[in-house]
Design a protein around this motif. Sequence first.
Motif, PDB file in Angstrom:
ATOM      1  N   GLY A 114       0.748  -1.554  -0.500  1.00  0.00           N
ATOM      2  CA  GLY A 114       0.427  -0.209   0.207  1.00  0.00           C
ATOM      3  C   GLY A 114       1.070   1.289  -0.010  1.00  0.00           C
ATOM      4  O   GLY A 114       0.407   2.476   0.252  1.00  0.00           O
ATOM      5  N   LYS A 115       2.210   0.924  -0.259  1.00  0.00           N
ATOM      6  CA  LYS A 115       2.928   2.267   0.080  1.00  0.00           C
ATOM      7  C   LYS A 115       2.394   3.374  -1.731  1.00  0.00           C
ATOM      8  O   LYS A 115       2.917   4.313  -0.815  1.00  0.00           O
ATOM      9  CB  LYS A 115       4.301   2.073  -0.929  1.00  0.00           C
ATOM     10  CG  LYS A 115       5.757   3.157  -1.104  1.00  0.00           C
ATOM     11  CD  LYS A 115       6.815   2.287  -0.865  1.00  0.00           C
ATOM     12  CE  LYS A 115       7.213   0.902  -2.223  1.00  0.00           C
ATOM     13  NZ  LYS A 115       6.435   1.909  -3.238  1.00  0.00           N
ATOM     14  N   SER A 116       2.413   3.076  -2.324  1.00  0.00           N
ATOM     15  CA  SER A 116       1.539   4.177  -3.589  1.00  0.00           C
ATOM     16  C   SER A 116       0.282   4.699  -2.650  1.00  0.00           C
ATOM     17  O   SER A 116      -0.107   6.104  -2.983  1.00  0.00           O
ATOM     18  CB  SER A 116       1.376   3.719  -4.771  1.00  0.00           C
ATOM     19  OG  SER A 116       2.794   3.551  -5.347  1.00  0.00           O
ATOM     20  N   THR A 117      -0.841   4.144  -2.547  1.00  0.00           N
ATOM     21  CA  THR A 117      -1.568   4.081  -2.363  1.00  0.00           C
ATOM     22  C   THR A 117      -1.766   6.007  -1.271  1.00  0.00           C
ATOM     23  O   THR A 117      -2.492   6.621  -0.546  1.00  0.00           O
ATOM     24  CB  THR A 117      -2.942   3.083  -1.195  1.00  0.00           C
ATOM     25  OG1 THR A 117      -2.740   2.410  -2.423  1.00  0.00           O
ATOM     26  CG2 THR A 117      -4.231   3.570  -1.021  1.00  0.00           C
ATOM     27  N   LEU A 136       5.809  11.550  -7.386  1.00  0.00           N
ATOM     28  CA  LEU A 136       6.687  10.757  -7.839  1.00  0.00           C
ATOM     29  C   LEU A 136       6.599   8.688  -8.397  1.00  0.00           C
ATOM     30  O   LEU A 136       7.320   8.930  -7.003  1.00  0.00           O
ATOM     31  CB  LEU A 136       8.402  10.905  -8.156  1.00  0.00           C
ATOM     32  CG  LEU A 136       9.306   9.836  -9.255  1.00  0.00           C
ATOM     33  CD1 LEU A 136       8.688  10.733 -10.707  1.00  0.00           C
ATOM     34  CD2 LEU A 136      10.539  11.059  -8.924  1.00  0.00           C
ATOM     35  N   ASP A 137       6.166   8.452  -8.618  1.00  0.00           N
ATOM     36  CA  ASP A 137       6.072   6.369  -8.252  1.00  0.00           C
ATOM     37  C   ASP A 137       7.351   5.948  -9.106  1.00  0.00           C
ATOM     38  O   ASP A 137       7.169   5.871 -10.416  1.00  0.00           O
ATOM     39  CB  ASP A 137       4.508   6.567  -8.756  1.00  0.00           C
ATOM     40  CG  ASP A 137       4.879   5.021  -9.021  1.00  0.00           C
ATOM     41  OD1 ASP A 137       5.759   4.360  -8.554  1.00  0.00           O
ATOM     42  OD2 ASP A 137       3.581   4.104  -9.476  1.00  0.00           O
ATOM     43  N   LEU A 138       8.447   5.277  -8.451  1.00  0.00           N
ATOM     44  CA  LEU A 138       9.781   4.759  -9.224  1.00  0.00           C
ATOM     45  C   LEU A 138       9.161   3.283  -9.522  1.00  0.00           C
ATOM     46  O   LEU A 138      10.390   2.757  -9.297  1.00  0.00           O
ATOM     47  CB  LEU A 138      10.442   5.851  -8.637  1.00  0.00           C
ATOM     48  CG  LEU A 138      11.045   6.733  -8.958  1.00  0.00           C
ATOM     49  CD1 LEU A 138      12.036   7.051  -7.784  1.00  0.00           C
ATOM     50  CD2 LEU A 138      11.812   7.572 -10.338  1.00  0.00           C
ATOM     51  N   ASP A 139       8.753   3.291  -9.413  1.00  0.00           N
ATOM     52  CA  ASP A 139       8.157   1.355  -8.821  1.00  0.00           C
ATOM     53  C   ASP A 139       8.367   0.854 -10.925  1.00  0.00           C
ATOM     54  O   ASP A 139       7.201   1.514 -11.495  1.00  0.00           O
ATOM     55  CB  ASP A 139       7.014   0.804  -8.557  1.00  0.00           C
ATOM     56  CG  ASP A 139       7.076  -0.579  -8.296  1.00  0.00           C
ATOM     57  OD1 ASP A 139       8.185  -1.063  -8.284  1.00  0.00           O
ATOM     58  OD2 ASP A 139       6.278  -1.043  -7.592  1.00  0.00           O
ATOM     59  N   ILE A 140       9.061   0.567 -11.075  1.00  0.00           N
ATOM     60  CA  ILE A 140       8.977   0.378 -13.008  1.00  0.00           C
ATOM     61  C   ILE A 140       8.412  -0.759 -12.625  1.00  0.00           C
ATOM     62  O   ILE A 140       7.686  -1.126 -13.844  1.00  0.00           O
ATOM     63  CB  ILE A 140      10.951  -0.040 -12.942  1.00  0.00           C
ATOM     64  CG1 ILE A 140      11.057  -0.032 -14.294  1.00  0.00           C
ATOM     65  CG2 ILE A 140      11.467  -0.785 -12.511  1.00  0.00           C
ATOM     66  CD1 ILE A 140      12.441   0.800 -14.797  1.00  0.00           C
ATOM     67  N   TYR A 141       8.639  -1.669 -12.137  1.00  0.00           N
ATOM     68  CA  TYR A 141       8.079  -2.880 -12.179  1.00  0.00           C
ATOM     69  C   TYR A 141       6.003  -3.513 -11.541  1.00  0.00           C
ATOM     70  O   TYR A 141       5.393  -4.108 -12.451  1.00  0.00           O
ATOM     71  CB  TYR A 141       7.772  -4.569 -11.149  1.00  0.00           C
ATOM     72  CG  TYR A 141       9.713  -5.251 -11.246  1.00  0.00           C
ATOM     73  CD1 TYR A 141      10.152  -5.749 -12.035  1.00  0.00           C
ATOM     74  CD2 TYR A 141      10.682  -4.568 -10.955  1.00  0.00           C
ATOM     75  CE1 TYR A 141      10.941  -6.002 -12.730  1.00  0.00           C
ATOM     76  CE2 TYR A 141      12.466  -4.615 -10.536  1.00  0.00           C
ATOM     77  CZ  TYR A 141      11.959  -5.752 -12.316  1.00  0.00           C
ATOM     78  OH  TYR A 141      13.280  -6.048 -12.069  1.00  0.00           O
ATOM     79  N   GLY A 142       5.776  -2.304 -11.467  1.00  0.00           N
ATOM     80  CA  GLY A 142       4.561  -2.680 -10.687  1.00  0.00           C
ATOM     81  C   GLY A 142       3.636  -0.933 -10.247  1.00  0.00           C
ATOM     82  O   GLY A 142       3.776  -0.893  -9.219  1.00  0.00           O
ATOM     83  N   PRO A 143       4.202  -0.073 -11.392  1.00  0.00           N
ATOM     84  CA  PRO A 143       3.224   1.251 -11.311  1.00  0.00           C
ATOM     85  C   PRO A 143       1.648   0.999 -10.902  1.00  0.00           C
ATOM     86  O   PRO A 143       1.636   0.427 -11.200  1.00  0.00           O
ATOM     87  CB  PRO A 143       4.124   2.040 -12.226  1.00  0.00           C
ATOM     88  CG  PRO A 143       4.065   1.400 -13.495  1.00  0.00           C
ATOM     89  CD  PRO A 143       4.648  -0.834 -12.855  1.00  0.00           C
ATOM     90  N   SER A 144       1.697   1.813 -10.034  1.00  0.00           N
ATOM     91  CA  SER A 144       0.533   1.886  -9.617  1.00  0.00           C
ATOM     92  C   SER A 144      -0.220   3.703  -9.419  1.00  0.00           C
ATOM     93  O   SER A 144      -1.780   3.415  -9.154  1.00  0.00           O
ATOM     94  CB  SER A 144       0.118   1.443  -7.078  1.00  0.00           C
ATOM     95  OG  SER A 144       1.254   0.988  -6.941  1.00  0.00           O
ATOM     96  N   LEU A 145       0.191   4.615  -9.528  1.00  0.00           N
ATOM     97  CA  LEU A 145      -0.206   5.488  -9.264  1.00  0.00           C
ATOM     98  C   LEU A 145      -1.363   5.548 -10.083  1.00  0.00           C
ATOM     99  O   LEU A 145      -1.983   6.413  -9.599  1.00  0.00           O
ATOM    100  CB  LEU A 145       1.157   6.801  -9.789  1.00  0.00           C
ATOM    101  CG  LEU A 145       0.877   7.711  -8.736  1.00  0.00           C
ATOM    102  CD1 LEU A 145       0.632   7.740  -7.220  1.00  0.00           C
ATOM    103  CD2 LEU A 145       2.040   8.717  -9.122  1.00  0.00           C
ATOM    104  N   LEU A 214       8.095  11.244  -2.764  1.00  0.00           N
ATOM    105  CA  LEU A 214       8.902  10.153  -3.723  1.00  0.00           C
ATOM    106  C   LEU A 214       8.831   8.929  -3.712  1.00  0.00           C
ATOM    107  O   LEU A 214       8.909   8.376  -2.445  1.00  0.00           O
ATOM    108  CB  LEU A 214      10.190   9.991  -3.357  1.00  0.00           C
ATOM    109  CG  LEU A 214      11.340  10.367  -4.323  1.00  0.00           C
ATOM    110  CD1 LEU A 214      11.037  10.864  -5.791  1.00  0.00           C
ATOM    111  CD2 LEU A 214      12.247  10.546  -3.840  1.00  0.00           C
ATOM    112  N   ASP A 215       7.517   8.159  -3.796  1.00  0.00           N
ATOM    113  CA  ASP A 215       7.381   6.544  -4.156  1.00  0.00           C
ATOM    114  C   ASP A 215       8.045   6.385  -4.179  1.00  0.00           C
ATOM    115  O   ASP A 215       8.196   5.452  -5.492  1.00  0.00           O
ATOM    116  CB  ASP A 215       5.812   6.466  -4.562  1.00  0.00           C
ATOM    117  CG  ASP A 215       5.505   5.390  -4.819  1.00  0.00           C
ATOM    118  OD1 ASP A 215       5.620   4.523  -3.614  1.00  0.00           O
ATOM    119  OD2 ASP A 215       4.142   4.440  -5.249  1.00  0.00           O
ATOM    120  N   LEU A 216       9.140   5.717  -3.530  1.00  0.00           N
ATOM    121  CA  LEU A 216      10.126   4.939  -3.874  1.00  0.00           C
ATOM    122  C   LEU A 216       9.778   3.346  -4.580  1.00  0.00           C
ATOM    123  O   LEU A 216       8.755   2.733  -3.988  1.00  0.00           O
ATOM    124  CB  LEU A 216      11.359   4.631  -2.593  1.00  0.00           C
ATOM    125  CG  LEU A 216      12.048   6.063  -2.124  1.00  0.00           C
ATOM    126  CD1 LEU A 216      13.016   5.236  -1.472  1.00  0.00           C
ATOM    127  CD2 LEU A 216      12.760   5.942  -3.209  1.00  0.00           C
TER     128      LEU A 216
END
Length: 376
Positions: A114-117, A136-145, A214-216
């Motif tokens: 739930g980091k992006s939430t 900024l959503d930096l999750d390359i594998y599962g961008p949830s934004l 920053l959503d790491l």
Amino acid sequence: MNKSEVLELLKSVTYPGFSRDIVSFGMVDDIIIEGNTVTVRLKIATTQEDKKTAIVNDVKSTLEAAGVFKHIRVELLPDTSTAQASRLDVKSTSAIQGNVKHVIAIASGKGGVGKSTVAANIAAVLKERNYRTGLLDLDIYGPSLPIILGLNERPKITAEKKLLPLERYGMKVMSFGFISGNETPVIWRGPMVARMTEQFFADVEWGDLDYLVLDLPPGTGDVQLTLTQKIQISGAIIVTTPQDIALADVRKGADMFRKVNAPVLGVVENMSGFQVEGEILAPEGRLPYPLSIRFEKNDPVPVDETGRFIVHFELFKRGGGARESERLGVPLLGEIPISQEIVESTDAGMPIVLKNPESSISAVYRGIVNTIEENL
Ligand SMILES: Nc1ncnc2c1ncn2[C@@H]1O[C@H](COP(=O)(O)OP(=O)(O)O)[C@@H](O)[C@H]1O
Ligand SMILES: [Mg+2]
């Protein structure tokens, strides 16, 4: 003043563009003290002369300020370690584009907690308080934004080949998902992911911001460490679930931020128990009042005069989060239950603090932002 005291002083000299100091980078090769003369030998493997000059000047002024030595000499030794050079030169190009006052980093040990939430809701509350806010959503594998904000546009590119963030709910937002599309999971390998993430990070033109949230990417490994080294993080928040809080998750996250001198604001425990809201329907439209209901093994739950109630079920042993965060010296900022409301707000592409400001969960988020404001 002896050698180790000088070394201690030099820990306040940071590498230009980094929050990390030259001592921890291993750039101080030797310190020689002879009477009132001190000689500092530095090994700085960068091809950028201005960086070297900046460090030399910084070392000199730091030692001058100590007022102990009459003569201060700084020598630069040739450094052949190209690994360090390329690492630093890559990093130095990866600063934030724009004028950003505070960076709040949101981290978690793994994905899906739930980091992006959490990041989106914190950003939305900051925006509501009239701060110019970026996310900024930096999750390359599962961008949830893209899903959480219900956004599926392509960002524009400036003449300087920088990405312009999209606008949503008054915030500037950017995610890998806007570029790669939401459906295709990316299957790049580690080093490539690290490079892509850094490049992407540096390629967004933010303009003027009060807060960048920053959503790491999930995890606390090298990718995350390099990213956090590059920027001055004003405050870090670790998101975890009750199952993981007792594991090494929170500690690893906290250690990572301490390594780069970023203050850890605290932990958000997400999916903390299960919350149901409901309403008792009385046939005559009138309820006997006061009233409470009781679910098995739970304490009685009060029902208000309109028949509404909220009941909270613990799925794991209660208080684990509070206990664990106290043990680690990282404050517990808030507990957010698993909730149908959050599922609905994700489906609607709108953070719960905007969709349902009256919700008790929105109040938890506002409390978290109070802590951010108090600390920065
Ligand atoms: N407290 C919660 N209650 C119910 N669903 C949640 C909660 N927090 C997150 N979710 C859901 O879990 C999924 C993963 O959340 P997300 O924020 O994308 O995680 P992460 O960014 O850590 O991978 C999303 O579908 C989100 O709506
Ligand atoms: Mg995410």
